[in-house]
Structures are given as C-alpha cells and as structure tokens.
Write a protein that holds these residues in place. Structure first.
Motif, PDB file in Angstrom:
ATOM      1  N   CYS A  49      -0.634  14.886  -5.801  1.00 28.79           N
ATOM      2  CA  CYS A  49       0.280  14.072  -6.173  1.00 28.79           C
ATOM      3  C   CYS A  49      -0.156  12.674  -6.713  1.00 28.79           C
ATOM      4  O   CYS A  49      -1.096  12.187  -6.106  1.00 28.79           O
ATOM      5  N   ASN A  50       0.270  11.924  -7.705  1.00 25.13           N
ATOM      6  CA  ASN A  50      -0.128  10.699  -8.082  1.00 25.13           C
ATOM      7  C   ASN A  50       0.948   9.912  -8.570  1.00 25.13           C
ATOM      8  O   ASN A  50       2.080  10.129  -9.002  1.00 25.13           O
ATOM      9  N   ALA A  51       0.965   8.620  -8.025  1.00 25.24           N
ATOM     10  CA  ALA A  51       1.889   7.581  -8.351  1.00 25.24           C
ATOM     11  C   ALA A  51       1.228   6.402  -8.973  1.00 25.24           C
ATOM     12  O   ALA A  51       0.226   5.978  -8.345  1.00 25.24           O
ATOM     13  N   VAL A  52       1.776   5.765 -10.062  1.00 20.49           N
ATOM     14  CA  VAL A  52       1.080   4.761 -10.857  1.00 20.49           C
ATOM     15  C   VAL A  52       2.097   3.761 -11.161  1.00 20.49           C
ATOM     16  O   VAL A  52       3.120   4.055 -11.537  1.00 20.49           O
TER      17      VAL A  52
ATOM     18  N   TYR B  42       7.377   3.511  -9.709  1.00 18.06           N
ATOM     19  CA  TYR B  42       6.337   4.178  -9.960  1.00 18.06           C
ATOM     20  C   TYR B  42       6.538   5.315 -10.894  1.00 18.06           C
ATOM     21  O   TYR B  42       7.419   6.072 -10.651  1.00 18.06           O
ATOM     22  N   ARG B  43       5.429   5.785 -11.813  1.00 18.93           N
ATOM     23  CA  ARG B  43       5.530   7.161 -12.496  1.00 18.93           C
ATOM     24  C   ARG B  43       4.934   7.857 -11.498  1.00 18.93           C
ATOM     25  O   ARG B  43       3.783   7.714 -10.844  1.00 18.93           O
ATOM     26  N   MET B  44       5.621   9.179 -11.287  1.00 16.67           N
ATOM     27  CA  MET B  44       5.164  10.201 -10.384  1.00 16.67           C
ATOM     28  C   MET B  44       4.507  11.392 -11.198  1.00 16.67           C
ATOM     29  O   MET B  44       5.175  11.826 -12.477  1.00 16.67           O
ATOM     30  N   ALA B  45       3.550  11.730 -10.729  1.00 10.87           N
ATOM     31  CA  ALA B  45       3.005  13.062 -11.469  1.00 10.87           C
ATOM     32  C   ALA B  45       2.319  13.842 -10.594  1.00 10.87           C
ATOM     33  O   ALA B  45       1.892  13.695  -9.351  1.00 10.87           O
ATOM     34  N   TRP B  46       1.868  14.966 -11.051  1.00  9.17           N
ATOM     35  CA  TRP B  46       1.180  16.035 -10.521  1.00  9.17           C
ATOM     36  C   TRP B  46      -0.217  16.423 -11.407  1.00  9.17           C
ATOM     37  O   TRP B  46       0.131  16.543 -12.608  1.00  9.17           O
ATOM     38  N   TYR B  47      -1.095  16.672 -10.688  1.00  8.32           N
ATOM     39  CA  TYR B  47      -2.453  17.130 -11.461  1.00  8.32           C
ATOM     40  C   TYR B  47      -2.997  18.207 -10.576  1.00  8.32           C
ATOM     41  O   TYR B  47      -2.603  18.439  -9.218  1.00  8.32           O
ATOM     42  N   ARG B  48      -3.987  19.152 -10.960  1.00  8.69           N
ATOM     43  CA  ARG B  48      -4.516  20.202 -10.365  1.00  8.69           C
ATOM     44  C   ARG B  48      -6.100  20.042 -10.591  1.00  8.69           C
ATOM     45  O   ARG B  48      -6.447  19.540 -11.523  1.00  8.69           O
ATOM     46  N   GLN B  49      -6.685  20.522  -9.895  1.00  8.34           N
ATOM     47  CA  GLN B  49      -8.111  20.697  -9.883  1.00  8.34           C
ATOM     48  C   GLN B  49      -8.748  22.057  -9.195  1.00  8.34           C
ATOM     49  O   GLN B  49      -8.308  22.436  -8.110  1.00  8.34           O
ATOM     50  N   VAL B  50      -9.484  22.774 -10.105  1.00  6.61           N
ATOM     51  CA  VAL B  50     -10.329  23.941  -9.551  1.00  6.61           C
ATOM     52  C   VAL B  50     -11.646  23.504  -9.185  1.00  6.61           C
ATOM     53  O   VAL B  50     -12.182  22.763 -10.037  1.00  6.61           O
ATOM     54  N   PRO B  51     -12.194  24.106  -8.073  1.00  5.20           N
ATOM     55  CA  PRO B  51     -13.756  23.721  -7.971  1.00  5.20           C
ATOM     56  C   PRO B  51     -14.667  23.808  -8.954  1.00  5.20           C
ATOM     57  O   PRO B  51     -14.611  24.815  -9.722  1.00  5.20           O
ATOM     58  N   GLY B  52     -15.374  22.700  -9.204  1.00  2.00           N
ATOM     59  CA  GLY B  52     -16.447  22.678 -10.387  1.00  2.00           C
ATOM     60  C   GLY B  52     -15.886  22.126 -11.688  1.00  2.00           C
ATOM     61  O   GLY B  52     -16.481  22.144 -12.664  1.00  2.00           O
TER      62      GLY B  52
ATOM     63  N   GLN C 283       0.842  -1.042   0.013  1.00  2.00           N
ATOM     64  CA  GLN C 283      -0.007   0.119   0.276  1.00  2.00           C
ATOM     65  C   GLN C 283       0.827   1.163   0.003  1.00  2.00           C
ATOM     66  O   GLN C 283       1.794   1.339   0.695  1.00  2.00           O
ATOM     67  N   VAL C 284       0.184   2.331  -0.658  1.00  2.00           N
ATOM     68  CA  VAL C 284       1.145   3.430  -0.846  1.00  2.00           C
ATOM     69  C   VAL C 284       0.268   4.627  -0.622  1.00  2.00           C
ATOM     70  O   VAL C 284      -0.984   4.679  -0.432  1.00  2.00           O
ATOM     71  N   GLN C 285       1.135   5.414   0.533  1.00  4.56           N
ATOM     72  CA  GLN C 285       0.450   6.749   0.823  1.00  4.56           C
ATOM     73  C   GLN C 285       1.058   8.127   0.537  1.00  4.56           C
ATOM     74  O   GLN C 285       2.521   7.932   0.481  1.00  4.56           O
ATOM     75  N   LEU C 286       0.600   8.807  -0.418  1.00  2.28           N
ATOM     76  CA  LEU C 286       1.193  10.032  -0.714  1.00  2.28           C
ATOM     77  C   LEU C 286       0.783  11.305   0.175  1.00  2.28           C
ATOM     78  O   LEU C 286      -0.480  11.271   0.398  1.00  2.28           O
ATOM     79  N   VAL C 287       1.643  12.053   0.604  1.00  5.62           N
ATOM     80  CA  VAL C 287       1.498  13.295   1.471  1.00  5.62           C
ATOM     81  C   VAL C 287       1.835  14.483   0.815  1.00  5.62           C
ATOM     82  O   VAL C 287       3.232  14.618   0.593  1.00  5.62           O
ATOM     83  N   GLU C 288       1.113  15.316   0.340  1.00  5.16           N
ATOM     84  CA  GLU C 288       1.611  16.716  -0.290  1.00  5.16           C
ATOM     85  C   GLU C 288       1.816  17.683   0.777  1.00  5.16           C
ATOM     86  O   GLU C 288       1.282  17.648   1.835  1.00  5.16           O
ATOM     87  N   SER C 289       2.841  18.483   0.535  1.00  6.08           N
ATOM     88  CA  SER C 289       3.055  19.640   1.551  1.00  6.08           C
ATOM     89  C   SER C 289       3.447  20.839   0.504  1.00  6.08           C
ATOM     90  O   SER C 289       4.046  20.730  -0.683  1.00  6.08           O
ATOM     91  N   GLY C 290       3.533  22.080   1.036  1.00  2.00           N
ATOM     92  CA  GLY C 290       4.190  23.223   0.197  1.00  2.00           C
ATOM     93  C   GLY C 290       3.367  24.197  -0.236  1.00  2.00           C
ATOM     94  O   GLY C 290       3.753  25.168  -0.705  1.00  2.00           O
TER      95      GLY C 290
ATOM     96  N   GLY D  73      -3.860  16.399  -1.561  1.00  2.00           N
ATOM     97  CA  GLY D  73      -4.035  17.788  -2.173  1.00  2.00           C
ATOM     98  C   GLY D  73      -3.378  18.763  -1.123  1.00  2.00           C
ATOM     99  O   GLY D  73      -3.270  18.679  -0.137  1.00  2.00           O
ATOM    100  N   THR D  74      -2.967  19.621  -1.927  1.00  2.00           N
ATOM    101  CA  THR D  74      -2.624  20.880  -1.512  1.00  2.00           C
ATOM    102  C   THR D  74      -2.857  22.255  -2.314  1.00  2.00           C
ATOM    103  O   THR D  74      -2.807  22.149  -3.383  1.00  2.00           O
ATOM    104  N   GLN D  75      -3.172  23.173  -1.659  1.00  4.04           N
ATOM    105  CA  GLN D  75      -3.951  24.333  -2.205  1.00  4.04           C
ATOM    106  C   GLN D  75      -2.878  25.521  -2.334  1.00  4.04           C
ATOM    107  O   GLN D  75      -2.068  25.741  -1.748  1.00  4.04           O
TER     108      GLN D  75
END
Length: 114
Positions: free
Chosen positions: A95-98, A32-42, A1-8, A107-109
C-alpha cells in the motif's frame, strides 16, 4: 507521520478472489493519493492501481477489469479487491500513500495456487 498496515493476503486458488486492506494510521487520509503496488523477488516493484483524492481510479493493464481499488477516508482504510486471479498475480502487495511525502506499508503476500 503516516503508518500504513496491509492485511488480507494469503493463498488463493486460480480464478478466485481476495480482498486486501490497508489501514491508514495518521491524519488527513482524504488528502492522499492511495495506491497499490506489487513486487516479485528479484524484480522491481510495479504499479497495480491508484485512487486519487478526487476519486479517479487507474489500473495497470494486467489487472484492469479484474481488480478494484476503493477507499473510505472516514474509516481510514483502502482496499484492493482482486478477482479472477492468475498465477502472475502472485507477489507481495504494498500500500502506498502520497501527498508530497510518500509512505509505504510493510507488504502482504499473495500466492495464487492451482
């Protein structure tokens, strides 16, 4: 099992810089392939950057030349260096790991201010 924790995340002035971190809690980050994604509300979550196990980096057109993704498998951490930030970079960054399985952080805002 993997847990990812973002900060900053936080508030950054227009044109400024910010570094996001993603701690990989688990074994075998090198696989793992590491990646970053982002999301805006809605809106849907969108791709920002990725870094393969072989060191190949890819970026969305909107961040190319401004953001840099990096990883350190020994320290089990990945970073997203954000420079020359724009208002449209305001989002929650994930952060995403695949590697077969797909793991996400909480997520971090990031908020870009005038």
């Amino acid at each position: 099992q993997v847990q990812l924790v973002e900060s900053g995340g936080g508030s950054v002035r227009l044109g400024g810089s910010l570094r996001l971190s993603c701690v990989f809690n688990g074994n075998g980050m090198a696989w793992y392939r590491m990646a970053w994604y982002r999301q805006v509300p809605g809106q849907e979550r969108t791709f920002v950057a990725s870094l393969t196990t072989g060191g190949f980096a890819a970026y969305s057109d909107s961040v190319k030349g401004r953001f840099t993704i990096s990883r350190n498998n020994d320290q089990k951490i990945a970073h997203l260096e954000m420079t020359k930030v724009r208002f449209e970079d305001t989002a929650t960054y994930y952060c995403n790991a695949v590697s077969g399985a797909d793991f996400w952080g909480q997520g971090t805002q990031v908020t870009v201010s005038p």
